[in-house]
Design an enzyme around this catalytic site. Structure first.
Site, PDB file in Angstrom:
ATOM      1  CG  ASP A 156      -2.718  -2.701   7.337  1.00 16.71           C
ATOM      2  OD1 ASP A 156      -3.693  -2.261   7.729  1.00 16.71           O
ATOM      3  OD2 ASP A 156      -2.237  -2.007   6.368  1.00 16.71           O
TER       4      ASP A 156
ATOM      5  CE  LYS B 293     -10.661   0.723   1.365  1.00 19.33           C
ATOM      6  NZ  LYS B 293      -9.819   1.551   2.330  1.00 19.33           N
TER       7      LYS B 293
ATOM      8  CD1 TRP C 154      -2.694   1.856   0.764  1.00 19.63           C
ATOM      9  CD2 TRP C 154      -1.858   1.971   2.631  1.00 19.63           C
ATOM     10  NE1 TRP C 154      -3.337   2.950   1.184  1.00 19.63           N
ATOM     11  CE2 TRP C 154      -2.592   3.236   2.577  1.00 19.63           C
ATOM     12  CE3 TRP C 154      -1.338   1.726   3.986  1.00 19.63           C
ATOM     13  CZ2 TRP C 154      -3.230   3.828   3.551  1.00 19.63           C
ATOM     14  CZ3 TRP C 154      -1.673   2.946   4.900  1.00 19.63           C
ATOM     15  CH2 TRP C 154      -2.829   3.722   4.735  1.00 19.63           C
TER      16      TRP C 154
END
Length: 485
Positions: free
Chosen positions: A294, A330, A213
């Site tokens: 993560d 999300k 990311w």
């Protein structure tokens, strides 16, 4: 200023201060608004404050404060009108958020924004989940206040998020071995974890997957934590370079932190198999490393909260201490609420209490305490059986739509490409992203010619794609792949 420095230095030792007329040109007197100060006026005392550069001929004075004293009143201006911020350079565009800026500037009706990882409906509109609306209505009706939260956040949220991550029956939770602090979504939680590493594991290195990311490296850089990369993506197979990954973790200095994506690896969408996760845990334990997970997509990747947490729970079950950052951007669509958490799963309750106290200590000067609105939404949804079931159904709906789009894109690519190329990697990837394998020049062609906006590493967000646009996207990918090198 250098041309008059000798006069100025001489003046410093006399009763009257000499000031070149060009320095006073246009200066407004404090005593008479709108009138010019003339250098020949004998009754005005002029004084430079900080005339450091004048004493050194040949050096340029960039912005020297000038004081003019008249009728017992003083005013100040900046010589030459040069900003003290002149040395600040323009920052480069954010590699992800910059995509949206370019998209908004495009006037084509055909344009597609597949850059930012945010869910869209089939009509390509943002979605607010029904459970979120119901939780907010419940909050409004109860008349809850807007008082500060404690530094560690909302207790009900912290309890809920730890249980979602590890399971409500987790021995680690029951034994008090989990330190949870509410953070500012995934980014803020990672940043708090990075600050903790920097302070209590000085010199320890973090290993980050290549690719990863776009914000991971920024986070550890700004925290002052050294990092290096481990191999992850294999371009030839558009799959996982497991052997390279294991070799790099093995070669890392003992006691390193290994940053792992809990599920739906961003940007590749490629996850290790359960068997590979076992081997990763074996190696991390053998080398004395610590996993830092993560977890940004729990429930959003497969549609199952439990399945998407398997990797984390495997490490905890084996008795390994870990750090975990969570986000609800999300899976609950709470992008703007900035709600997440940093968790430390440790060997004893005594250690957990101390770790939590230090995480709070780090959070205090960063942001003092976290926002309450998103935390209460999560707590209300998880704490209400009916809302929780509805949330799970909505997560399955979102994950299901992405899977359907992924299948349609694969079908269109396979049908349109007559070369026989194997596009099955699109189906093997998971979550909201697909790593197309397109290089930077090919990605530029996608935006310049086809008005399809994506990150320059070849990642596309399938969450921003509709079934109706799959055929168009397939044409763009095929053209860019074969006609641009």
């Amino acid at each position: 200023m250098a041309a008059t420095s000798s006069s100025a230095v001489s003046a410093l030792g006399s009763a009257a201060t000499f000031v070149p007329q060009r320095q006073l040109s246009g200066l407004t007197s404090a005593g008479v608004s709108g009138q010019k100060v003339v250098s020949t006026t004998s009754f005005v005392k002029r004084q430079f404050s900080g005339l450091r550069g004048a004493a050194f001929p040949g050096q340029k004075v960039v912005s020297t404060p000038l004081f003019v004293k008249s009728n017992s009143r003083t005013t100040m201006t900046l010589a030459a009108g040069v900003s003290k911020f002149e040395a600040v350079t323009m920052a480069p565009p954010d590699p992800i958020l910059g995509v949206s800026e370019a998209f908004r500037a495009d006037t084509s009706d055909a344009k597609l924004n597949l850059g930012v990882g945010a869910y869209r409906t089939e009509e390509l509109q943002p979605l607010v989940l029904n459970v979120v609306k119901k939780a907010e209505k419940k909050m409004l009706e109860s008349g809850e206040n807007k008082e500060y939260l404690p530094i560690e956040g909302l207790a009900a949220f912290n309890k809920a998020t730890a249980e979602l991550l590890l399971g409500a029956d987790s021995p680690a939770i029951k034994e008090g071995r989990v330190a949870t602090v509410q953070g500012l979504s995934g980014t803020g939680s990672l940043r708090l974890g990075a600050a903790f590493i920097q302070r209590y594991f000085p010199g320890a290195k973090v290993l980050i997957s290549s690719p990863t990311w776009g914000n991971h490296k920024n986070i550890f850089n700004d925290a002052g934590v050294p990092w290096s990369e481990y191999r992850y993506f294999e371009p030839k197979t558009v799959g996982l370079d497991f052997e390279g990954m294991m070799a790099d973790i093995k070669d890392a200095p003992s006691g390193s932190f290994i940053l792992l994506h809990g599920c739906a690896h961003n940007p590749t969408g490629i996850d290790p198999t359960p068997e590979q996760w076992e081997k990763i845990a074996d190696l991390i334990e053998e080398k004395g490393h610590m996993a830092f997970f993560d977890v940004a997509y729990q429930g959003f990747a497969s549609g199952s909260l439990d399945q998407d947490a398997d990797s984390v729970r495997l490490f905890v079950k084996r008795g390994l201490e870990i750090l975990v950052a969570q986000s609800y951007s999300k899976n609950l669509g709470l992008y703007a609420e900035r709600i997440g958490a940093i968790n430390a799963v440790v060997h004893s309750s005594d250690v957990a209490v101390r770790v939590k106290s230090q995480l709070k200590r780090l959070a205090r000067p960063m942001y003092s305490n976290p926002p309450v609105h998103g935390a209460k939404i999560v707590a209300n949804v998880v704490g209400d059986a009916a809302l929780f079931d509805e949330w799970r159904a909505e997560m399955e709906m979102m994950a299901g739509r992405i899977k359907t789009v992924r299948q349609r894109l694969y079908d269109d690519l396979s049908t349109k490409d007559k070369s026989g190329k194997d596009w099955s990697f699109v189906l093997k990837q998971i979550g909201m992203f697909s790593f197309t394998g397109l290089n930077r020049a090919q990605s530029d062609n996608m935006s310049d010619k086809w008005h399809v906006y994506m990150t320059k590493d070849g990642r596309i967000s399938l969450a921003g794609l509709s079934l109706a646009k799959c055929s168009y996207l397939a044409d763009a990918i095929i053209d860019s792949y074969y006609n641009v090198q």
